[in-house]
Design a protein around this motif. Sequence first.
Motif, PDB file in Angstrom:
ATOM      1  N   ALA A   9       0.890  -1.151   0.000  1.00  0.00           N
ATOM      2  CA  ALA A   9       0.000   0.000   0.000  1.00  0.00           C
ATOM      3  C   ALA A   9       0.926   1.197   0.000  1.00  0.00           C
ATOM      4  O   ALA A   9       1.795   1.306   0.847  1.00  0.00           O
ATOM      5  N   ALA A  10       0.760   2.022  -0.957  1.00  0.00           N
ATOM      6  CA  ALA A  10       1.687   3.146  -1.031  1.00  0.00           C
ATOM      7  C   ALA A  10       0.943   4.385  -1.503  1.00  0.00           C
ATOM      8  O   ALA A  10       0.321   4.378  -2.541  1.00  0.00           O
ATOM      9  N   SER A  11       0.995   5.394  -0.695  1.00  0.00           N
ATOM     10  CA  SER A  11       0.372   6.652  -1.079  1.00  0.00           C
ATOM     11  C   SER A  11       1.343   7.776  -0.747  1.00  0.00           C
ATOM     12  O   SER A  11       2.255   7.609   0.055  1.00  0.00           O
ATOM     13  N   ASN A  42      -7.500   3.125  -0.550  1.00  0.00           N
ATOM     14  CA  ASN A  42      -8.825   2.943   0.045  1.00  0.00           C
ATOM     15  C   ASN A  42      -9.578   4.276   0.034  1.00  0.00           C
ATOM     16  O   ASN A  42      -9.038   5.320  -0.351  1.00  0.00           O
ATOM     17  N   SER A  43     -10.831   4.249   0.471  1.00  0.00           N
ATOM     18  CA  SER A  43     -11.673   5.450   0.399  1.00  0.00           C
ATOM     19  C   SER A  43     -11.119   6.596   1.245  1.00  0.00           C
ATOM     20  O   SER A  43     -11.198   7.762   0.841  1.00  0.00           O
ATOM     21  N   THR A  44     -10.535   6.288   2.384  1.00  0.00           N
ATOM     22  CA  THR A  44      -9.948   7.328   3.231  1.00  0.00           C
ATOM     23  C   THR A  44      -8.766   7.986   2.533  1.00  0.00           C
ATOM     24  O   THR A  44      -8.622   9.209   2.540  1.00  0.00           O
ATOM     25  N   GLY A  49      -6.985  12.884  -0.665  1.00  0.00           N
ATOM     26  CA  GLY A  49      -6.274  13.390  -1.838  1.00  0.00           C
ATOM     27  C   GLY A  49      -4.908  12.772  -2.043  1.00  0.00           C
ATOM     28  O   GLY A  49      -4.042  13.360  -2.689  1.00  0.00           O
ATOM     29  N   ARG A  50      -4.702  11.595  -1.514  1.00  0.00           N
ATOM     30  CA  ARG A  50      -3.399  10.944  -1.676  1.00  0.00           C
ATOM     31  C   ARG A  50      -3.229  10.426  -3.100  1.00  0.00           C
ATOM     32  O   ARG A  50      -4.192  10.102  -3.784  1.00  0.00           O
ATOM     33  N   THR A 118       0.713  -3.192   8.714  1.00  0.00           N
ATOM     34  CA  THR A 118      -0.720  -3.125   8.917  1.00  0.00           C
ATOM     35  C   THR A 118      -1.368  -2.316   7.792  1.00  0.00           C
ATOM     36  O   THR A 118      -0.882  -1.251   7.431  1.00  0.00           O
ATOM     37  N   GLY A 119      -2.445  -2.854   7.238  1.00  0.00           N
ATOM     38  CA  GLY A 119      -3.209  -2.138   6.233  1.00  0.00           C
ATOM     39  C   GLY A 119      -2.758  -2.331   4.802  1.00  0.00           C
ATOM     40  O   GLY A 119      -3.253  -1.660   3.900  1.00  0.00           O
ATOM     41  N   THR A 120      -1.845  -3.268   4.544  1.00  0.00           N
ATOM     42  CA  THR A 120      -1.344  -3.427   3.181  1.00  0.00           C
ATOM     43  C   THR A 120      -2.073  -4.499   2.374  1.00  0.00           C
ATOM     44  O   THR A 120      -1.761  -4.685   1.203  1.00  0.00           O
TER      45      THR A 120
END
Length: 195
Positions: A9-11, A42-44, A49-50, A118-120
């Motif tokens: 997950a990369a923003s 994800n939606s968040t 705006g990431r 976490t979250g990936t």
Amino acid sequence: TYSFLCSCAASARQRRFALPVWFPMGRNEEAVKVVVRCRPLNSTERADGRDTIVQMDAKMGSVSVHAPGSSEPPKAFTFDMVFDERSQQADLYQKTAMPIVDSVLDGFNGTIFAYGQTGTGKTFSMEGVNEPPELRGIIPRAFTQIFDRISSRAGDSTEFLVRASYLEIYNEEVRDLLARNALNKLELKEDPSTG
């Protein structure tokens, strides 16, 4: 065979790049393989705006991570396979886990190990969701593959014993999530001479 499924997950604001990983032992290959899967924002993250900072090239097996606004060239990594944010659970399973399960059913040991921040996307890749069926992850697909193969051999003189562990390693504590009490920690033992 060692295959690693690596989710990321990369923003732009978070700049995290993590790898869920798999270790299987197979009959036809003996090399370590590393596979990366990148989940969509994800939606968040979208609401904040990431921007996506990871580019994946499935044909080349490469992942490039770039910092927006930076003059530095992207950091490039090469893997055996990469799956971008549009990848499907079935594709991932067929190309990575199915050969491992086949090897297990032929009598070889196999382990699938997911590792990452976490979250990936580790849980989604491994478990998915039950409905709709196309969103099922590696674990339910592996169980289906195993029991389909067993039922296809019904009546043979072959006997099957199926054992499964679903271990969580978190903060250096190991738990079997299939145990009667999943909160009980498993004892980790080391040999002073061999580790």
